[in-house]
Design an enzyme around this catalytic site. Structure first.
Site, PDB file in Angstrom:
ATOM      1  N   TRP A 193       0.856  -1.189   0.000  1.00  0.00           N
ATOM      2  CA  TRP A 193       0.000   0.000   0.000  1.00  0.00           C
ATOM      3  C   TRP A 193       0.895   1.243   0.000  1.00  0.00           C
ATOM      4  CZ3 TRP A 193      -1.986   2.680   4.873  1.00  0.00           C
ATOM      5  CH2 TRP A 193      -2.927   3.671   4.555  1.00  0.00           C
ATOM      6  N   ASP A 219      -1.323  -5.991   8.810  1.00  0.00           N
ATOM      7  CA  ASP A 219      -2.274  -4.941   8.449  1.00  0.00           C
ATOM      8  C   ASP A 219      -3.563  -5.643   8.013  1.00  0.00           C
ATOM      9  OD1 ASP A 219      -3.732  -2.843   7.488  1.00  0.00           O
ATOM     10  OD2 ASP A 219      -2.155  -2.016   6.205  1.00  0.00           O
ATOM     11  N   LYS A 248     -13.566  -0.448   5.546  1.00  0.00           N
ATOM     12  CA  LYS A 248     -14.172  -1.183   4.430  1.00  0.00           C
ATOM     13  C   LYS A 248     -15.283  -2.111   4.923  1.00  0.00           C
ATOM     14  CE  LYS A 248     -10.181   0.351   3.012  1.00  0.00           C
ATOM     15  NZ  LYS A 248      -9.729   1.290   2.041  1.00  0.00           N
TER      16      LYS A 248
HETATM   17  C1  LMR Z   1      -6.643   2.591  -0.743  1.00  0.00           C
HETATM   18  O1  LMR Z   1      -5.638   1.880  -0.738  1.00  0.00           O
HETATM   19  O2  LMR Z   1      -7.111   3.082  -1.794  1.00  0.00           O
HETATM   20  C2  LMR Z   1      -7.360   2.857   0.543  1.00  0.00           C
HETATM   21  O3  LMR Z   1      -6.748   2.167   1.583  1.00  0.00           O
HETATM   22  C3  LMR Z   1      -7.530   4.303   0.823  1.00  0.00           C
HETATM   23  C4  LMR Z   1      -6.270   5.018   1.185  1.00  0.00           C
HETATM   24  O4  LMR Z   1      -6.260   5.671   2.234  1.00  0.00           O
HETATM   25  O5  LMR Z   1      -5.285   4.948   0.458  1.00  0.00           O
END
Ligand code: LMR
Length: 397
Positions: free
Chosen positions: A129, A210, A245
């Site tokens: 992420w 996570d 989510k």
């Molecule tokens: C995403 O990965 O799009 C979500 O977790 C929102 C974010 O805060 O990035």
């Protein structure tokens, strides 16, 4: 003093949301940020959430401070949701603190790790992420990547994962995604979780999970299986969870930080450090969203309703994965996208280059993240043809 500041590029995910909103293309499609959308392209408030909010509005009797750990009932219910009947609960080896969303939880984890070992390196999956590195770097920690996703096969490269983890030293932290890996959609199976546990024991590093998408992969129990396996076998474990989510509480910022230590006493000590970290960052989390979750999880009928709504979302995403693969075939999109149907959660990579990603945005108003990550839930019956046809045009050049 401010004149020394340099501009910072916009966020790779949230920046796209702003660009999408400003786009005047009537056909525009947002497949960027990880927000669930229904067939109508809406993100409605869950019925279970609305009912819980009605209850809270009627019964809330104070706005006095809650304390650093937030809502105590929420913390216990979240612990139960994540761990089920796991013995770490009966052994008092796990404690949870409410946090402002998953990001807040990760930041608490980062500061907590820095108190344990300021020299720790946080190892993240390649890719991960987009915000993970920023969160750990902001806490002064070093970060490094280990091999995880294979862009050649669009699957895992688990042999390389194991080889890399076998070199991570004690004192470092390895971050895994509980399920619905963001951004690849490729998760570990139970044998692979076992291999992670074995290497963690052998090397002595700490695992941080996570858990932002519990319930979006195969169901709460299945999605938490990796966490529970690690809790069986490791002396220490950190879990950062989010209700953005699965409860659809994105803007209410509801998350949790859970710590497991080798004994009840060490867990109490660790928790006291986490609360001290929280006090120094934001004092305590906002109350509303956690009260909603606690109201739902403490009521049988509301829990049933919530689980039905969650099942519906997960079912729709899983169906969409097949719809997308079929649609891409029907519209002759160059490439083999069968892997999309094998993955889990809200995201998959298309595996297309930056030029194609940019053309999709500028020529067709189709927004996907720069890594080629798409939000599967953004696809619906009214835009599927347009997405596939546009992609076919861009990739056939
Ligand atoms: C995403 O990965 O799009 C979500 O977790 C929102 C974010 O805060 O990035």
């Amino acid at each position: 003093m401010f004149n020394k500041l340099q501009p910072v590029p916009t966020d790779p995910i949230l920046g796209l949301v702003a660009e999408y909103k400003a786009d005047t293309n009537p056909n525009k499609v947002d497949l960027s940020v990880g927000v669930y959308k229904n067939e109508q392209g809406q993100t409605p408030v869950l019925k279970a959430v609305k009912k819980a909010e009605e209850f809270i509005l009627k019964h809330e009797d104070s706005k006095a401070y809650l304390g650093m750990a937030g809502d105590v009932a929420y913390n216990e219910l979240m612990t139960k949701l994540i761990f089920g009947d796991h013995k770490v609960i009966a052994d008092n080896r796990v404690k949870t603190a409410q946090t402002p969303g998953g990001t807040g939880s990760l930041r608490v984890a980062a500061e907590f790790i820095a108190r344990c070992n300021a020299e720790a390196t946080i190892w993240v999956t390649n890719p991960t992420w987009a915000n993970h590195l920023s969160i750990f770097n902001a806490a002064g920690l070093k970060t490094a990547e280990f091999p995880y996703f294979d862009f050649e096969t669009m699957g895992l490269k688990f042999e390389e994962t194991k080889a890399a983890l076998s070199k991570v030293p004690a004192g470092d932290v390895v971050l895994f995604h509980a399920c619905c890996h963001n951004p690849s959609g490729m998760d570990l199976n139970i044998e692979q979780w076992q291999a992670v546990a074995d290497i963690a024991k052998q090397q002595g590093f700490t695992v941080l999970i996570d858990a932002a998408y519990l319930g979006f992969g195969e169901g709460i129990e299945q999605d938490a299986a990796g966490i529970r396996l690690l809790a069986d076998q490791l002396d220490e474990l950190l879990i950062c969870s989010s209700c953005s989510k699965n409860f659809g509480l994105y803007r209410d910022r509801v998350g949790a930080f859970s710590v497991i230590a080798e004994s009840a006493e060490r867990t109490d000590v660790s928790y006291s450090v986490a609360l001290n970290v929280i006090r120094a960052i934001y004092s305590m989390p906002p109350a509303h969203g956690a009260a909603v979750v606690a109201t739902i999880l403490s009521d049988e009928a509301l829990t049933k309703l919530w689980l039905e709504e969650l099942d519906e979302k997960r079912g729709r995403i899983n169906e969409l994965r097949t719809v997308i693969v079929d649609k891409f075939k029907e519209k002759n999109v160059p490439g083999d996208y069968a892997f999309i149907a094998e993955q889990h959660g809200m995201f998959s990579f298309l595996g297309i280059d930056k030029e194609a990603i940019n053309e999709l945005k500028t020529e067709y108003g189709i927004y996907i993240v720069g890594s080629s990550r798409v939000n599967i839930a953004g696809v619906n019956a009214s835009n599927a043809d347009y997405i596939a046809e546009s992609l076919a045009k861009v990739l056939s050049k």
